[in-house]
Scaffold this motif. Sequence first.
Motif, PDB file in Angstrom:
ATOM      1  N   ASN A  93       0.881  -1.180   0.000  1.00 28.00           N
ATOM      2  CA  ASN A  93       0.000   0.000   0.000  1.00 28.00           C
ATOM      3  C   ASN A  93       0.916   1.227   0.000  1.00 28.00           C
ATOM      4  O   ASN A  93       1.219   1.785   1.039  1.00 28.00           O
ATOM      5  N   PHE A  94       1.377   1.611  -1.203  1.00 27.46           N
ATOM      6  CA  PHE A  94       2.508   2.527  -1.313  1.00 27.46           C
ATOM      7  C   PHE A  94       2.193   4.002  -1.055  1.00 27.46           C
ATOM      8  O   PHE A  94       3.112   4.809  -0.897  1.00 27.46           O
ATOM      9  N   THR A  95       0.932   4.389  -1.014  1.00 23.72           N
ATOM     10  CA  THR A  95       0.585   5.763  -0.642  1.00 23.72           C
ATOM     11  C   THR A  95      -0.907   5.843  -0.340  1.00 23.72           C
ATOM     12  O   THR A  95      -1.649   4.877  -0.534  1.00 23.72           O
ATOM     13  N   ASN A  96      -1.312   7.008   0.127  1.00 26.65           N
ATOM     14  CA  ASN A  96      -2.729   7.293   0.339  1.00 26.65           C
ATOM     15  C   ASN A  96      -3.014   8.674  -0.224  1.00 26.65           C
ATOM     16  O   ASN A  96      -2.385   9.662   0.178  1.00 26.65           O
ATOM     17  N   LEU A  97      -3.934   8.744  -1.165  1.00 30.98           N
ATOM     18  CA  LEU A  97      -4.226  10.008  -1.853  1.00 30.98           C
ATOM     19  C   LEU A  97      -4.760  11.081  -0.917  1.00 30.98           C
ATOM     20  O   LEU A  97      -4.725  12.267  -1.250  1.00 30.98           O
ATOM     21  N   ALA A  98      -5.242  10.677   0.250  1.00 32.24           N
ATOM     22  CA  ALA A  98      -5.825  11.632   1.194  1.00 32.24           C
ATOM     23  C   ALA A  98      -4.822  12.109   2.244  1.00 32.24           C
ATOM     24  O   ALA A  98      -5.208  12.716   3.245  1.00 32.24           O
ATOM     25  N   THR A  99      -3.543  11.844   2.027  1.00 31.47           N
ATOM     26  CA  THR A  99      -2.531  12.156   3.030  1.00 31.47           C
ATOM     27  C   THR A  99      -2.530  13.625   3.457  1.00 31.47           C
ATOM     28  O   THR A  99      -2.464  14.525   2.614  1.00 31.47           O
ATOM     29  N   ALA A 134      -9.254   0.618  -1.124  1.00 27.13           N
ATOM     30  CA  ALA A 134     -10.182   1.386  -0.293  1.00 27.13           C
ATOM     31  C   ALA A 134      -9.964   2.843  -0.660  1.00 27.13           C
ATOM     32  O   ALA A 134      -8.949   3.180  -1.279  1.00 27.13           O
ATOM     33  N   PRO A 135     -10.912   3.728  -0.340  1.00 26.99           N
ATOM     34  CA  PRO A 135     -10.758   5.133  -0.742  1.00 26.99           C
ATOM     35  C   PRO A 135      -9.383   5.698  -0.386  1.00 26.99           C
ATOM     36  O   PRO A 135      -9.007   5.751   0.783  1.00 26.99           O
ATOM     37  N   GLY A 136      -8.625   6.064  -1.431  1.00 25.08           N
ATOM     38  CA  GLY A 136      -7.317   6.686  -1.234  1.00 25.08           C
ATOM     39  C   GLY A 136      -6.157   5.732  -1.107  1.00 25.08           C
ATOM     40  O   GLY A 136      -5.005   6.121  -1.293  1.00 25.08           O
ATOM     41  N   GLN A 137      -6.423   4.462  -0.806  1.00 27.63           N
ATOM     42  CA  GLN A 137      -5.347   3.504  -0.546  1.00 27.63           C
ATOM     43  C   GLN A 137      -4.917   2.815  -1.839  1.00 27.63           C
ATOM     44  O   GLN A 137      -5.661   2.011  -2.403  1.00 27.63           O
ATOM     45  N   LEU A 138      -3.714   3.125  -2.304  1.00 26.05           N
ATOM     46  CA  LEU A 138      -3.215   2.566  -3.561  1.00 26.05           C
ATOM     47  C   LEU A 138      -2.270   1.404  -3.303  1.00 26.05           C
ATOM     48  O   LEU A 138      -1.335   1.507  -2.512  1.00 26.05           O
ATOM     49  N   PHE A 139      -2.516   0.283  -3.995  1.00 25.62           N
ATOM     50  CA  PHE A 139      -1.708  -0.922  -3.898  1.00 25.62           C
ATOM     51  C   PHE A 139      -1.180  -1.281  -5.293  1.00 25.62           C
ATOM     52  O   PHE A 139      -1.809  -0.944  -6.310  1.00 25.62           O
ATOM     53  N   CYS A 140      -0.082  -1.999  -5.337  1.00 27.30           N
ATOM     54  CA  CYS A 140       0.386  -2.554  -6.603  1.00 27.30           C
ATOM     55  C   CYS A 140      -0.640  -3.576  -7.086  1.00 27.30           C
ATOM     56  O   CYS A 140      -1.164  -4.366  -6.297  1.00 27.30           O
TER      57      CYS A 140
END
Length: 393
Positions: free
Chosen positions: A51-57, A97-103
């Motif tokens: 889970n390399f980033t979260n767009l809502a950070t 999940a909302p904002g949670q980006l995975f490979c």
Amino acid sequence: MRTYDVVIVGAGAAGLMCALTAGYRGLRVRVVDHANKAGKKILMSGGGRCNFTNLATTPAHFFSRNPHFSISALKRYTPQHFVELIERHGVDYVEKAPGQLFCAHSAKDIVSVLMTECEWAGVEVSLSTSVGRVERCGDGMRLEIDGRRVDAGAVVVASGGLSIPTLGASGFGYDVARQFGLAVTETRAALVPFTVTSQWKTSLATLAGLSCPVEARCGEGSYREPLLFTHRGMSGPAMLQASSHWQPGMPVSIDWLPSIAVADTLSALRRDSPRRLVGTWLGEMLPKRLAQALLEWQGWKDRTLAELSNADIEALAQGLEAWQFKPAGTEGWRTAEVTMGGIDTDAVSSKTFAVNAVPQLHFIGEVLDVTGQLGGFNFQWAWASGVACGQAV
């Protein structure tokens, strides 16, 4: 003549990001790590898909004694910047999940991007390499690497925290910090499953492997996430998030039906379906095994709704919406995803990540007293702090 402009201790997310950023500025950069692989924590994270980033950070997603420290770096390097980087390398990703980006395929894709960028930037990466003493040497730094002295203009410590020692975690960064007079705040395992007493282990045994959405509350934290029962206690995102707020002796409160106003619902059902059993209704709301267990734990008899008084309904609502337990402890460093606490940021520049009193020495990533919530925030902190430092060394 100095051998390197920058030596970075730690080939993890923050260290590699710092290295490639500094390397592209034309600096002579070497990364050293005692592990036999780069990015070991990246590879195992997110079930192997990272889970390399979260767009809502935002800075509000982080814990620190200095909540303002993370603002500058997070503002300068955003999740969109990292997404652009991996897209240039053709890495596919999904939003679980909302904002949670995975490979989409494997966490290896992220490590491949970082190592490729380091190669392009001329960075030297030395694995299975030990680092001994770190000391100031004139206006630069000197390290002992595999028993040999190496001079550098700057040293960046990106050695991480104490979580998951099987991946090589150690207190190296904290030792270096203390050597140079920096304070280290109390460290503890965070984003970690809870264990329960032997009595509760027996009660939970039949529920191991069962998961359900809940709202977990602990201290000032409240999270709507899934809970997972284990053979040793409770895990899942809800419990991992709650663990960041937990101290020994504190209770954890669980709302088993966070989307339902239980008292109002039961009152309406008592009027419309008085012969219905409480257990039947609860078994439709929750997994049947859990519904039965809750009835037993609370000492509720499986009565019809018509048999419930208003006080009974209030008691049922309280038991379902604010069920409490006191964890025996946590699974500890063995399974903790991150380290809470770390090097006191008051002694470090939030712009350059240099130690104020020793500007040739920098600390980035998890080793600092900055800890993110679950959901990709800790990786975004690694990228952002790595880039900020790489631009400044």
